[in-house]
Design a protein around this motif. Structure first.
Motif, mmCIF file in Angstrom:
data_model
loop_
_atom_site.group_PDB
_atom_site.id
_atom_site.type_symbol
_atom_site.label_atom_id
_atom_site.label_comp_id
_atom_site.label_asym_id
_atom_site.label_seq_id
_atom_site.Cartn_x
_atom_site.Cartn_y
_atom_site.Cartn_z
ATOM 1 N N SER A 134 0.773 -1.428 0.062
ATOM 2 C CA SER A 134 0.270 0.042 -0.062
ATOM 3 C C SER A 134 0.753 1.151 0.142
ATOM 4 C CB SER A 134 -0.834 -0.059 1.215
ATOM 5 O OG SER A 134 -1.419 1.239 1.299
ATOM 6 N N TYR A 157 -1.367 0.461 10.506
ATOM 7 C CA TYR A 157 -1.701 -0.334 9.337
ATOM 8 C C TYR A 157 -0.693 -0.115 8.285
ATOM 9 C CZ TYR A 157 -3.723 -0.911 4.568
ATOM 10 O OH TYR A 157 -3.840 -1.218 3.141
ATOM 11 N N SER A 223 -6.631 16.438 3.349
ATOM 12 C CA SER A 223 -5.951 15.466 3.082
ATOM 13 C C SER A 223 -5.888 15.118 1.269
ATOM 14 C CB SER A 223 -6.547 14.184 3.787
ATOM 15 O OG SER A 223 -6.199 13.219 3.467
ATOM 16 N N ARG A 303 -7.825 11.048 12.443
ATOM 17 C CA ARG A 303 -6.896 10.134 12.956
ATOM 18 C C ARG A 303 -5.953 10.602 14.008
ATOM 19 N NH1 ARG A 303 -6.763 7.178 6.990
ATOM 20 N NH2 ARG A 303 -9.112 7.136 7.120
ATOM 21 N N GLU A 306 -1.791 11.674 10.595
ATOM 22 C CA GLU A 306 -2.587 11.842 9.048
ATOM 23 C C GLU A 306 -1.251 11.667 8.363
ATOM 24 O OE1 GLU A 306 -4.547 11.187 6.711
ATOM 25 O OE2 GLU A 306 -6.225 12.469 7.626
#
Ligand code: NDP
Ligand code: GDR
Length: 358
Positions: A134, A157, A223, A303, A306
């Motif tokens: 990812s 993650y 974002s 979050r 970020e």
């Protein structure tokens, strides 16, 4: 002149009930593959995305959890796949802050369990392995990000995916396994999970249009992400496993748009022009014509850390795989919105989301 009988390829897909698993299954079935999908056991139905292919004679489902290495080993031994696509994951970045150990277990150690099963079953020379890596592994590294960009994940993650990336490379370099990492930037579709920001937006905009919702509550509007269409990206996964040599490839559209851009584009598709007023938590998206507040910021969607900007450079995939994304940002937003509008009109049953997968 004799005929050459081509052997049907057998693919094993983990995470088959997810967005990519369902789209890849349809893609591989069209290519003539036999597909074995690994599905997490659940007492609620999790097969909505694959309902249209459940009765295909070359499609088979098996229960498996990536935390259960013994079962993975047994399934690999029984299925004897030619290609393995490891798409299973706890895939929510925000949730990974709440369940970091589980995320590491599934997204990190889960990959090791598959690789060890391949090695101990002496399948290293027979099977090709794809790992769903990812862009979150790049985290705070400056864009554009490509295969040579340093990794700096900003979430449990991303850190777990980085372990998975390196252990995949380690098995390639140590045992000669045909193992490739696809470092994929965000890719979406009408079957995207509803908790991800794009689908959350298109569902909300469709519901607001239908008079079923008043306002879209959202997190960080600043974002920026590199959004492409998942249909294009699953083809890239397959292309990686068709190469003579395994390697790692970035797949990306090459353009970054903010969450605010996505919201604006979705409302524009339904003929509503938004004006943005205020800053930070006080920012609002307002219908220019009526003055009605349609978008508000809610801190619960932020979050602990970020990733501000992800924008990929997929030149290697263009040059070596001949891969290029076909669907533009505007077309992606339009397709997702149209699909969500159709759901609300109750039109999805025949021509619904799985149409996108076909
Ligand atoms: P989804 O969340 O839609 O699908 C994830 C799948 O993994 C689901 O089928 C889920 O099952 C399954 N799963 C979850 N936990 C386990 C477990 N413990 N054991 C076995 N299966 C499990 O993700 P996507 O399809 O969007 O993504 C596919 C992969 O690509 C993931 O690994 C993701 O991290 C990665 N990725 C995705 C990108 C994207 O933009 N979509 C970009 C880069 C990487 P269930 O449905 O029952 O929960
Ligand atoms: P991401 O996708 O974290 O990039 O991970 P997501 O759609 O969740 O977030 C994208 C950006 O939007 C911001 N955001 C919000 N996000 C959500 N989910 N909900 C909101 O209300 C919201 N408001 C703003 C986020 O803060 C973030 O910056 C996805 C997953 O598919 C991963 O599995 C994959 O690896 C990466 O993409 C590449």
């Amino acid at each position: 002149m004799g005929f050459v009988m081509l052997k049907t390829k057998r693919a094993l897909i983990t995470g088959v009930t997810g967005q990519d698993g369902s789209l890849l299954s349809s893609f591989l079935l069209e290519k003539g593959h036999e597909v074995h999908g690994l599905r997490l056991y659940s007492d609620v139905n999790n097969t909505d995305r694959i309902v249209k292919i459940l009765d295909r004679d070359r499609f088979h489902l098996h229960y498996a959890d990536l935390t259960d290495g013994g079962n993975i080993c047994r399934l690999l031994s029984e299925i004897q796949p030619d290609e393995i696509y490891n798409l299973a994951a706890q895939s929510h970045v925000k949730v990974s802050f709440e369940v970091p150990e589980h995320t590491a277990d599934v997204n990190g150690l889960g990959v090791l369990r598959i690789l060890e099963a391949i090695r101990t079953l002496n399948m290293t020379d027979k099977v090709r392995f794809y790992q769903a890596s990812s862009s979150e592994m790049f985290g705070s590294s400056a864009p554009p990000q490509n295969e040579d960009t340093p990794f700096h994940p900003c979430s449990p993650y991303g850190a777990a995916k980085l372990y998975a990336y390196w252990i995949t490379r380690t098995y390639r370099e140590s045992y000669g396994l045909h193992a490739s990492n696809g470092i994929l930037f965000n890719h979406e579709s009408p079957v995207r999970g509803e908790e991800f920001v794009t689908r959350k937006i298109t569902r909300a905009v469709a519901a607001i249009e239908a008079g079923m919702q008043d306002i879209l509550q959202i997190g960080n509007l600043d974002s920026r992400r590199d959004w492409g269409h998942a249909r294009d990206y699953v083809e890239g996964m397959w292309l990686m496993l068709q190469q003579d040599k395994p390697d790692d490839y970035v797949l990306a559209a090459g353009e970054a748009h903010s969450v605010r851009d996505f919201v604006t584009a979705a409302f524009t598709c339904m003929g509503v022009m938004l004006t943005w007023q205020g800053h930070g938590l006080k920012e609002k998206g307002i219908d220019q014509r009526t003055g009605r507040i349609l978008v508000a910021v809610d801190p619960q969607f932020f979050r602990p850390n970020e990733v501000n900007v992800l924008r990929g450079d997929a030149r290697k995939a263009h040059e070596k795989l001949g891969w290029k994304p076909r669907v533009s940002f505007a077309a992606l937003v339009q397709e997702m919105l149209d699909a969500d509008r159709a759901v609300l009109r109750g039109m999805e049953t025949d021509d619904g989301f799985l149409l996108a997968a076909e």
